[in-house]
Design an enzyme around this catalytic site. Structure first.
Site, PDB file in Angstrom:
ATOM      1  N   LYS A 113       0.831  -1.221   0.000  1.00 31.06           N
ATOM      2  CA  LYS A 113       0.000   0.000   0.000  1.00 31.06           C
ATOM      3  C   LYS A 113       0.860   1.263   0.000  1.00 31.06           C
ATOM      4  O   LYS A 113       0.450   2.289  -0.535  1.00 31.06           O
ATOM      5  CB  LYS A 113      -0.999  -0.005   1.168  1.00 31.06           C
ATOM      6  CG  LYS A 113      -2.109  -1.025   0.950  1.00 31.06           C
ATOM      7  CD  LYS A 113      -3.392  -0.729   1.691  1.00 31.06           C
ATOM      8  CE  LYS A 113      -4.496  -1.669   1.211  1.00 31.06           C
ATOM      9  NZ  LYS A 113      -5.698  -1.671   2.018  1.00 31.06           N
ATOM     10  N   LYS A 195      -4.114 -11.128  -6.520  1.00 30.99           N
ATOM     11  CA  LYS A 195      -5.425 -11.356  -5.914  1.00 30.99           C
ATOM     12  C   LYS A 195      -6.443 -10.379  -6.511  1.00 30.99           C
ATOM     13  O   LYS A 195      -6.078  -9.280  -6.948  1.00 30.99           O
ATOM     14  CB  LYS A 195      -5.367 -11.244  -4.391  1.00 30.99           C
ATOM     15  CG  LYS A 195      -5.310  -9.832  -3.829  1.00 30.99           C
ATOM     16  CD  LYS A 195      -5.716  -9.828  -2.347  1.00 30.99           C
ATOM     17  CE  LYS A 195      -5.887  -8.392  -1.878  1.00 30.99           C
ATOM     18  NZ  LYS A 195      -6.616  -8.208  -0.655  1.00 30.99           N
ATOM     19  N   LYS A 198     -10.458  -4.866  -4.716  1.00 31.06           N
ATOM     20  CA  LYS A 198     -11.498  -3.879  -5.038  1.00 31.06           C
ATOM     21  C   LYS A 198     -10.911  -2.583  -5.580  1.00 31.06           C
ATOM     22  O   LYS A 198     -11.608  -1.805  -6.215  1.00 31.06           O
ATOM     23  CB  LYS A 198     -12.427  -3.625  -3.850  1.00 31.06           C
ATOM     24  CG  LYS A 198     -11.797  -3.329  -2.508  1.00 31.06           C
ATOM     25  CD  LYS A 198     -12.866  -2.913  -1.505  1.00 31.06           C
ATOM     26  CE  LYS A 198     -12.949  -3.768  -0.247  1.00 31.06           C
ATOM     27  NZ  LYS A 198     -11.862  -3.605   0.717  1.00 31.06           N
TER      28      LYS A 198
HETATM   29  N1  AQP Z   1      -9.157 -11.867  -3.672  1.00 31.82           N
HETATM   30  C1  AQP Z   1      -9.537 -12.311  -2.483  1.00 31.82           C
HETATM   31  N2  AQP Z   1      -9.736 -13.630  -2.284  1.00 31.82           N
HETATM   32  C2  AQP Z   1     -10.130 -14.108  -1.077  1.00 31.82           C
HETATM   33  N3  AQP Z   1     -10.336 -13.301  -0.004  1.00 31.82           N
HETATM   34  C3  AQP Z   1     -10.147 -11.979  -0.155  1.00 31.82           C
HETATM   35  N4  AQP Z   1     -10.278 -10.931   0.695  1.00 31.82           N
HETATM   36  C4  AQP Z   1      -9.967  -9.784   0.030  1.00 31.82           C
HETATM   37  N5  AQP Z   1      -9.644 -10.059  -1.234  1.00 31.82           N
HETATM   38  C5  AQP Z   1      -9.744 -11.406  -1.390  1.00 31.82           C
HETATM   39  C6  AQP Z   1     -10.701 -11.045   2.078  1.00 31.82           C
HETATM   40  O1  AQP Z   1     -11.762 -10.153   2.286  1.00 31.82           O
HETATM   41  C7  AQP Z   1     -11.748  -9.714   3.645  1.00 31.82           C
HETATM   42  C8  AQP Z   1     -11.920  -8.238   3.710  1.00 31.82           C
HETATM   43  O2  AQP Z   1     -10.848  -7.595   3.162  1.00 31.82           O
HETATM   44  P1  AQP Z   1     -10.630  -6.038   3.341  1.00 31.82           P
HETATM   45  O3  AQP Z   1     -11.871  -5.292   3.423  1.00 31.82           O
HETATM   46  O4  AQP Z   1      -9.608  -5.827   4.379  1.00 31.82           O
HETATM   47  O5  AQP Z   1     -10.082  -5.702   1.977  1.00 31.82           O
HETATM   48  P2  AQP Z   1      -8.714  -6.030   1.402  1.00 31.82           P
HETATM   49  O6  AQP Z   1      -8.120  -7.297   1.901  1.00 31.82           O
HETATM   50  O7  AQP Z   1      -7.874  -4.813   1.529  1.00 31.82           O
HETATM   51  O8  AQP Z   1      -9.270  -6.320   0.011  1.00 31.82           O
HETATM   52  P3  AQP Z   1      -9.075  -5.607  -1.280  1.00 31.82           P
HETATM   53  O9  AQP Z   1     -10.280  -5.938  -2.055  1.00 31.82           O
HETATM   54  O10 AQP Z   1      -7.775  -6.034  -1.828  1.00 31.82           O
HETATM   55  O11 AQP Z   1      -9.047  -4.073  -0.945  1.00 31.82           O
HETATM   56  P4  AQP Z   1      -7.964  -3.055  -1.362  1.00 31.82           P
HETATM   57  O12 AQP Z   1      -7.914  -3.149  -2.853  1.00 31.82           O
HETATM   58  O13 AQP Z   1      -8.501  -1.766  -0.846  1.00 31.82           O
HETATM   59  O14 AQP Z   1      -6.694  -3.480  -0.722  1.00 31.82           O
HETATM   60  C9  AQP Z   1     -10.463 -10.218   4.258  1.00 31.82           C
HETATM   61  O15 AQP Z   1     -10.764 -11.373   5.014  1.00 31.82           O
HETATM   62  C10 AQP Z   1      -9.636 -10.587   3.081  1.00 31.82           C
HETATM   63  O16 AQP Z   1      -8.734 -11.625   3.380  1.00 31.82           O
END
Ligand code: AQP
Length: 332
Positions: A113, A195, A198
């Site tokens: 990040k 992965k 979002k």
């Molecule tokens: N691609 C994924 N596959 C399986 N699990 C996933 N999680 C996120 N992406 C995947 C799981 O979703 C939960 C919430 O995650 P978060 O809100 O902390 O978001 P994040 O991990 O930061 O997900 P993003 O989508 O990748 O957001 P950005 O792009 O903002 O960093 C967690 O349990 C995570 O493991």
């Protein structure tokens, strides 16, 4: 035997993807039946990257509606907004003093990040895992159901718990990550090595929980596969196909082996269409329910108020214990 308390959260930082759903929320449904579950909307985590305040507020409510639409039942689990329980920030402060800067600098998500938000490498971004440790430890959590990307953060929460217990005496339950065998890492549809995220800049890389049928089908049609023709689960050689099999299995309730059998001898085009249809079919009722709940503002407000109250009571108990252990005067 496993203890009974479960904690997990999702950040209302953007549109949720099917990765968030398959890797996390979906797995909470069974847990709420026989565990003491706390599921939060992690808005305090979300502001570690810049958010539009009005949008963050709106997305927090949308996330709550999505939780409910996915089948989380406020009678069976505690659903609440993180910032409504001040003990998260209070415990984080204490835990900061038993966490080392070097440990935080080594965190993969911090490095990732920091690179993506090079103009905003704030203290919160670095402190994210300590806030997450506070989230988890506050409820004396036994199990943390998360996707694979969060394993490192749960490990650090364990380290912090053990360190605190060693220094101040038995205080925290030492938690453990619960990572599902299937669907713990849903990959980007455009780059199976990454992965699904979002915040991906490529709109075809992820499927959002709110995507309509046509969009879902189009994204799957464009999904990257390989030059072969066999529909087989082999993540190392066939990342794209394996990811699609995982998604198909998750949305149909089948195992990956059953999914492979369904498509034996079939072409990639037909397969991608079937995956898209399974996902669109699975999302449709959730989307309808989410829209309905969002109209019921009073109901939603009531659910979150009750959730915050329950979480507050549990959190206060742990924080008071922590304050006693570290020697904070509590008016006694
Ligand atoms: N691609 C994924 N596959 C399986 N699990 C996933 N999680 C996120 N992406 C995947 C799981 O979703 C939960 C919430 O995650 P978060 O809100 O902390 O978001 P994040 O991990 O930061 O997900 P993003 O989508 O990748 O957001 P950005 O792009 O903002 O960093 C967690 O349990 C995570 O493991």
């Amino acid at each position: 035997m496993d203890g009974n308390t479960v904690y997990s959260a999702v950040q209302p930082s953007g549109n949720l993807t099917i990765g968030n759903y398959v890797g996390s929320i979906r797995n909470w449904l069974a847990l709420q039946e026989d565990h003491n579950c706390f599921f939060a909307m992690a808005n305090m985590h979300a502001i570690t990257v810049r958010q539009d305040p009005a949008e963050l507020r709106r997305r927090t409510l949308e996330l709550a509606a999505l939780y409910l639409a996915c089948g989380l039942d406020p009678e069976k689990c505690t659903l609440y907004v993180q910032s409504q329980v001040p003990q998260h920030a209070e415990l984080m402060w204490v835990l900061n003093t038993v966490t080392y800067v070097g440990e935080m600098e080594r965190m993969t998500q911090f490095k990732d990040k920091s690179a993506r938000h090079a103009d905003n490498i704030n203290m919160g971004l670095m402190d994210y895992p300590v806030l997450m440790a506070a989230d988890i430890l506050l409820y004396q959590t036994d199990l943390v159901p998360v996707g694979q990307d969060q394993t490192q953060h749960v490990e650090i929460a364990r380290d912090i718990a053990v360190r605190f217990n060693n220094r101040f005496g038995e205080t925290f339950t030492v938690p453990r990550a619960l990572i599902m065998k299937q669907g713990a890492k849903i990959a980007s549809l455009q780059d199976p090595a990454r992965k699904m995220s979002k915040s991906d800049e490529n709109p075809n890389a992820c499927v959002f929980m709110t995507d309509d049928r046509e969009t879902v089908l189009r994204k799957f049609k464009r999904a990257v596969t390989d030059s072969g023709s066999e529909i087989r689960f082999a993540p190392a050689e066939k990342g794209g196909i394996s990811n699609l099999l995982t998604i198909y299995a998750a949305f149909t309730g089948k195992t990956v082996e059953e999914a492979e059998k369904d498509f034996a001898g079939k072409g990639y085009g037909e397969f991608k269409l079937a995956v898209g249809e399974a996902v669109a079919d699975g999302l449709a009722p959730i989307q309808a329910e989410r829209a309905r709940i969002l109209q019921e503002k009073e109901y939603l407000r009531g659910v979150l108020a009750a959730g915050a109250e329950r979480a507050f009571k549990a959190a206060r108990k742990t924080l008071s214990k922590v304050y006693r252990k570290v020697g904070f005067y509590q008016g006694e």
